[in-house]
Write a protein that holds these residues in place. Sequence first.
Motif, PDB file in Angstrom:
ATOM      1  N   UNK A  13       9.012  10.168   3.529  1.00 25.77           N
ATOM      2  CA  UNK A  13       8.909   9.010   2.644  1.00 25.77           C
ATOM      3  C   UNK A  13      10.260   8.442   2.254  1.00 25.77           C
ATOM      4  N   UNK A  14      11.258   9.290   2.083  1.00 27.08           N
ATOM      5  CA  UNK A  14      12.592   8.803   1.708  1.00 27.08           C
ATOM      6  C   UNK A  14      13.646   9.065   2.770  1.00 27.08           C
ATOM      7  N   UNK A  15      13.428  10.056   3.624  1.00 25.50           N
ATOM      8  CA  UNK A  15      14.432  10.418   4.613  1.00 25.50           C
ATOM      9  C   UNK A  15      15.537  11.297   4.065  1.00 25.50           C
ATOM     10  N   UNK A  16      15.522  11.562   2.752  1.00 26.55           N
ATOM     11  CA  UNK A  16      16.627  12.283   2.118  1.00 26.55           C
ATOM     12  C   UNK A  16      16.280  13.747   1.866  1.00 26.55           C
ATOM     13  N   UNK A 280      19.170   6.792 -12.363  1.00 30.74           N
ATOM     14  CA  UNK A 280      18.435   7.926 -11.781  1.00 30.74           C
ATOM     15  C   UNK A 280      18.539   9.183 -12.623  1.00 30.74           C
ATOM     16  N   UNK A 281      19.187   9.099 -13.796  1.00 30.07           N
ATOM     17  CA  UNK A 281      19.044  10.173 -14.776  1.00 30.07           C
ATOM     18  C   UNK A 281      17.591  10.350 -15.178  1.00 30.07           C
ATOM     19  N   UNK A 282      16.764   9.319 -14.913  1.00 34.85           N
ATOM     20  CA  UNK A 282      15.330   9.398 -15.207  1.00 34.85           C
ATOM     21  C   UNK A 282      14.639  10.526 -14.452  1.00 34.85           C
ATOM     22  N   UNK A 283      15.271  11.061 -13.419  1.00 41.35           N
ATOM     23  CA  UNK A 283      14.662  12.158 -12.650  1.00 41.35           C
ATOM     24  C   UNK A 283      14.936  13.525 -13.252  1.00 41.35           C
ATOM     25  N   UNK A 284      15.774  13.605 -14.285  1.00 40.42           N
ATOM     26  CA  UNK A 284      16.210  14.906 -14.796  1.00 40.42           C
ATOM     27  C   UNK A 284      15.050  15.778 -15.258  1.00 40.42           C
ATOM     28  N   UNK A 285      14.137  15.197 -16.022  1.00 40.68           N
ATOM     29  CA  UNK A 285      13.040  16.014 -16.556  1.00 40.68           C
ATOM     30  C   UNK A 285      12.103  16.490 -15.450  1.00 40.68           C
ATOM     31  N   UNK A 286      12.008  15.745 -14.360  1.00 36.11           N
ATOM     32  CA  UNK A 286      11.183  16.179 -13.238  1.00 36.11           C
ATOM     33  C   UNK A 286      11.746  17.456 -12.622  1.00 36.11           C
ATOM     34  N   UNK A 287      13.075  17.470 -12.405  1.00 32.05           N
ATOM     35  CA  UNK A 287      13.711  18.683 -11.900  1.00 32.05           C
ATOM     36  C   UNK A 287      13.591  19.828 -12.902  1.00 32.05           C
ATOM     37  N   UNK A 306      12.335  11.982  -7.162  1.00 26.04           N
ATOM     38  CA  UNK A 306      13.752  11.979  -7.512  1.00 26.04           C
ATOM     39  C   UNK A 306      14.597  11.323  -6.418  1.00 26.04           C
ATOM     40  N   UNK A 307      14.355  11.685  -5.163  1.00 31.33           N
ATOM     41  CA  UNK A 307      15.108  11.058  -4.070  1.00 31.33           C
ATOM     42  C   UNK A 307      14.804   9.573  -3.983  1.00 31.33           C
ATOM     43  N   UNK A 308      13.567   9.217  -4.267  1.00 26.90           N
ATOM     44  CA  UNK A 308      13.215   7.799  -4.268  1.00 26.90           C
ATOM     45  C   UNK A 308      13.970   7.033  -5.328  1.00 26.90           C
ATOM     46  N   UNK A 352      20.520  13.648 -13.413  1.00 24.57           N
ATOM     47  CA  UNK A 352      19.525  13.487 -12.368  1.00 24.57           C
ATOM     48  C   UNK A 352      19.753  14.399 -11.176  1.00 24.57           C
ATOM     49  N   UNK A 353      20.953  15.022 -11.098  1.00 25.12           N
ATOM     50  CA  UNK A 353      21.276  15.952 -10.011  1.00 25.12           C
ATOM     51  C   UNK A 353      20.894  17.387 -10.359  1.00 25.12           C
TER      52      UNK A 353
END
Length: 646
Positions: A13-16, A280-287, A306-308, A352-353
């Motif tokens: 989906x993202x390739x990443x 993309x700090x918005x992905x932090x809670x997901x991780x 997160x990659x998206x 986000x990392x």
Amino acid sequence: MQLPPEDRILSPLTGWTRTHWEATADGLLAAVRRYASPRHALIDLPGPRPSWSGRRSDGLEGYARTFQLAALRVAGAGGEDAHGLLERYAEGLDAGTRTPTTERQLADGDGESWGVITDRGQAMVEASTVALSLRLTRPWLWDRLDDGVRERVGSWLAGALRHTPHDNNWWLFPLTVGGFLKDVGIEPDAAGAAVDRGLAAIDRWYLGEGWYTDGRPRAFDHYNGWAMHLLPVLHAQLAGDVALTRVYGERLRAYLDSYARTFGGDGAPVHQGRSLTYRFGAAASLWAGVIADSTPLAPGATRRIASGALRYFLDRGAVDQRGLLSLGWHGPYPPMVQSYSGAASPYWASCGFLGLLLPPDHPEWTATEQPAPAESADHVRGLPQPGWLIQSTVADGVVRLHNHGSDDQPADEVASDNPLYSALAHSTVTGPTEDLPDNHFGLELDGAISERGRIEPLGAGPGWAASAHHPRIGGRQLRGVDITSLTLVHGSDEVRLHVVTGAPPGTQVVHGGWALAGEEFETGTGDAAARAWVGNEDGLRSLARCVLGAGGAEVARSPAGTAFGPSAAAPVLRGRTGQGTSLFAGAFRLAGAGGNGELGEPRVEVEIAPRSSGGGWSITVLWPEGSEHRATLGTRSVEVTGTPGQ
């Protein structure tokens, strides 16, 4: 920034993959190095400064926030530090915690010192980031520092334990400092007390089902994820506190069950709230949910979202030609930037990392990417705690957030509406404008349109959300006037209904739809001006249609644009109040390429009749394929039944 080739087998989906995250982190860190002071204590990035700020404050922010990225990169590699990151940040610790120690010395200017931590001072924020970074890299950095440096760093950080933060998520900054200092045996009693105070503070604002307000009575935004959940869960994990992890992990799991649905099929987070330049700090809670074993998502789904999100911003110009993150959304966008944000502020995106802390062989990295919720099926979800209704459509990947509960108004003051909170709706493909009544319902008096002010949520459920407010103009509440609002949704369609009580007969009513951004627009009106529509070059379509009470439709334009483009246009409905209580209803649609974007196509039927008793109206909305919503609606009175708007 040099990135490896895409891997469409592991990440269809993202390739990443993980290597893309590592390469991105390396690129971002390499780009800021040239702006470091001689001993690396200050990283003073080019760009605007807050009016109250200066080189030291901004340089400390640059140091701390990039230190977090470096810490995640090195800790995630098991201490391997091929680029010598920790050596430079260790030298910065030494230089930054030397003199001066007083405000007078700070004003005189002395070396690269960070100065002192004060009540509600920016240094308190950065101290927490420094402390977290030290905690993450302790075996490779802190434990190898000279005793004198450790003593000075500990003393500087301890200033956060003795000063007062702002009464919001800032309570988590002394908590984060306290967690580290307690670990290393520096002022353990004061450090433990700071942790306890921080947890007690945020518990005051916990409403259940994973949702916190951020200090103000109804301030809901991305701070739920990149602060209120992230920092307590990380502290519990790093402290090895099983009981604390269980409490905050359960809250995080509940939050992610709805939050994961707010990312669009293109990777974008919903454009709502403040500090959006953190991107993309918005992905932090997901991780964090994966790290704490507190996620409802299957392996590969968190990585996909997160990659998206990371790709969404990098592909749209978030990093400039110098390799620096800009103040904005895609690229620079000053109208969106808060007064407290400086050139280094966007590097809060470093959180986000967090996924780099997961080892390379963790299932989240090795599993095949799984679709995000917005890619899996059309869905709607009512969230009673924030007063939100999430609506997404798989055909176009657009996520819409209908707002009947977040206003960011202070408890005891009057503040102007911030459209990033007060708008009736937000999405992953649109942003608010500066001078259009987009996604707003208001009364127009003497050329001014009323604001919502404080919003009282009246409930949210399957396919609906409702609220009430006393409109005001120029900070003055319109005496005796009340507006009750209800949103019903199905697919990409919406019906918005508003009961207006107490307004003088003949008062102008304005009801704006979704504003699209772009350079060129397709626009039009139809059915004797009962509808208006807008389309842009990206294939987005916005429609507004009069159902009841509104007597005309038009397209309004703004040369100011939004965070998504240089100019904007929105369909707007207009009408007038009648005697007594009036009901207004409009049908709206926001659809992307591949979705239900046919302009002007009628999609819903609305039947409205006076209630037999108790005042108000009985409403039936007939959706395609036979489903329906039925509602009874009056002044601050809402009841909704019928088939969910799936």
